[in-house]
Design an enzyme around this catalytic site. Sequence first.
Site, PDB file in Angstrom:
ATOM      1  N   CYS A 130      42.848  15.104 -17.212  1.00 25.64           N
ATOM      2  CA  CYS A 130      41.948  15.768 -18.168  1.00 25.64           C
ATOM      3  C   CYS A 130      41.302  17.057 -17.657  1.00 25.64           C
ATOM      4  CB  CYS A 130      40.909  14.792 -18.694  1.00 25.64           C
ATOM      5  SG  CYS A 130      39.973  13.944 -17.432  1.00 25.64           S
ATOM      6  N   CYS A 138      43.759  13.026 -21.131  1.00 25.73           N
ATOM      7  CA  CYS A 138      44.148  12.403 -19.863  1.00 25.73           C
ATOM      8  C   CYS A 138      45.647  12.170 -19.745  1.00 25.73           C
ATOM      9  CB  CYS A 138      43.419  11.072 -19.696  1.00 25.73           C
ATOM     10  SG  CYS A 138      41.629  11.255 -19.796  1.00 25.73           S
ATOM     11  N   LYS A 210      37.378   0.780 -17.445  1.00 25.58           N
ATOM     12  CA  LYS A 210      36.630   1.984 -17.760  1.00 25.58           C
ATOM     13  C   LYS A 210      36.435   2.047 -19.268  1.00 25.58           C
ATOM     14  CE  LYS A 210      36.977   7.013 -17.309  1.00 25.58           C
ATOM     15  NZ  LYS A 210      37.780   8.100 -16.728  1.00 25.58           N
ATOM     16  N   ARG A 220      31.408  15.811 -18.094  1.00 25.32           N
ATOM     17  CA  ARG A 220      32.410  16.652 -18.753  1.00 25.32           C
ATOM     18  C   ARG A 220      32.001  18.123 -18.686  1.00 25.32           C
ATOM     19  NH1 ARG A 220      34.234  12.380 -23.503  1.00 25.32           N
ATOM     20  NH2 ARG A 220      34.986  10.833 -22.027  1.00 25.32           N
ATOM     21  N   LYS A 263      33.257   0.848 -14.742  1.00 22.14           N
ATOM     22  CA  LYS A 263      32.606   2.118 -15.022  1.00 22.14           C
ATOM     23  C   LYS A 263      32.277   2.206 -16.499  1.00 22.14           C
ATOM     24  CE  LYS A 263      33.774   6.965 -15.123  1.00 22.14           C
ATOM     25  NZ  LYS A 263      34.784   7.956 -14.963  1.00 22.14           N
ATOM     26  N   SER A 290      27.588   9.932 -14.583  1.00 23.66           N
ATOM     27  CA  SER A 290      26.747  11.122 -14.739  1.00 23.66           C
ATOM     28  C   SER A 290      25.561  10.905 -15.682  1.00 23.66           C
ATOM     29  CB  SER A 290      27.599  12.294 -15.232  1.00 23.66           C
ATOM     30  OG  SER A 290      28.258  11.971 -16.449  1.00 23.66           O
TER      31      SER A 290
END
Length: 341
Positions: A130, A138, A210, A220, A263, A290
Amino acid sequence: MDAGTRLAARPLRTRPRRLRHTSALRTIVRETELSPADFIYPLFIVHGENVRDPIPSMPGIHQLSIDRAIEEAQRAATAGIRAVLLFGIPAAKDPVGEENFDDDGIIQRAIRGLKEALPELLVVTDVCLCEYTDHGHCGLLNHENPALPTGYVLNDETLDILARVATSHARAGVDIVAPSGMLDGMVAAIREGLDEDGYDHVPVMSYAVKYASAFYGPFRDAAQGTPKFGDRRTHQMDPANVREALREAALDIEEGADFLMVKPALAYLDVIRRVHDAHPEVPMVAYNVSGEYSMVKAAGERGWLDERSITLENLTAIKRAGADLIITYHALEAAGWLKSR
Ligand code: PBG
């Protein structure tokens, strides 16, 4: 005798508070101990020299050129951190993401630079398309198969590229590769590619579980990998599911994964616990992503929360839930706090 004295004299035999009334007692009964060696520190690598550009939505985190990334990694190593996780921002993007498997690409150069400067520090690389594709997805996108929507992320066609990326990272000297695309069979394809090229000693840390999460928003910006259209819900997991997580984890182990990852972390502590209990023999990694970082930072900056206490509490909770290792943007700061405690 007044009421208070009578209550205090009650002959309770079981008093959990006996183990809490001094700091020394609390310390010897503590079940979860956080250490800088638990952390993996993510670094965003860009082309150029002497670049250290702050990422606005992630205070304290920067896009770094290789020279500056080596300095940052040195600080991490000095603080007791044993591993960094690299994300690359390429010079140019295209539909396939050519720089991703170029032996002279940004990540391949960063691996060589870091291993030369700090041979003891483990270098882990994110393996995905990505950040390198111009569409921000991706994998390769469907344009020809009428049975699938236009723009659908193609599975098997993408696996070969992931294997090429992983072997190119291995040639540069990576310690661990971490595929993050949630494509079916990605671990097996990478394992095969590595083995064929003589890298059967390089472990795969699979982003096995994920979720399609809004918590990746700030990342991002940092890695410039936002999809230009659509989303990632045809390959990342639905946040509502946990049985499916057990299936994903079992498949990845079958395919040869050496580490399992869940995640994000904090909204998914139950998933960490379930996956760990289902596969106690496999090292468990949790990615404190993040958005989780930015929330703490934002509230801390406003004085709404005590940032240091909240951070250590969050990281302890992730470990208590079953994670052996935590990928976290707090790593460097938290390692410093743990040392001074
Ligand atoms: C994909 C990748 C992502 C993250 C790590 N690897 C983004 C995504 O899936 O959209 C997110 C990490 C974070 O939010 O900290 N290469």
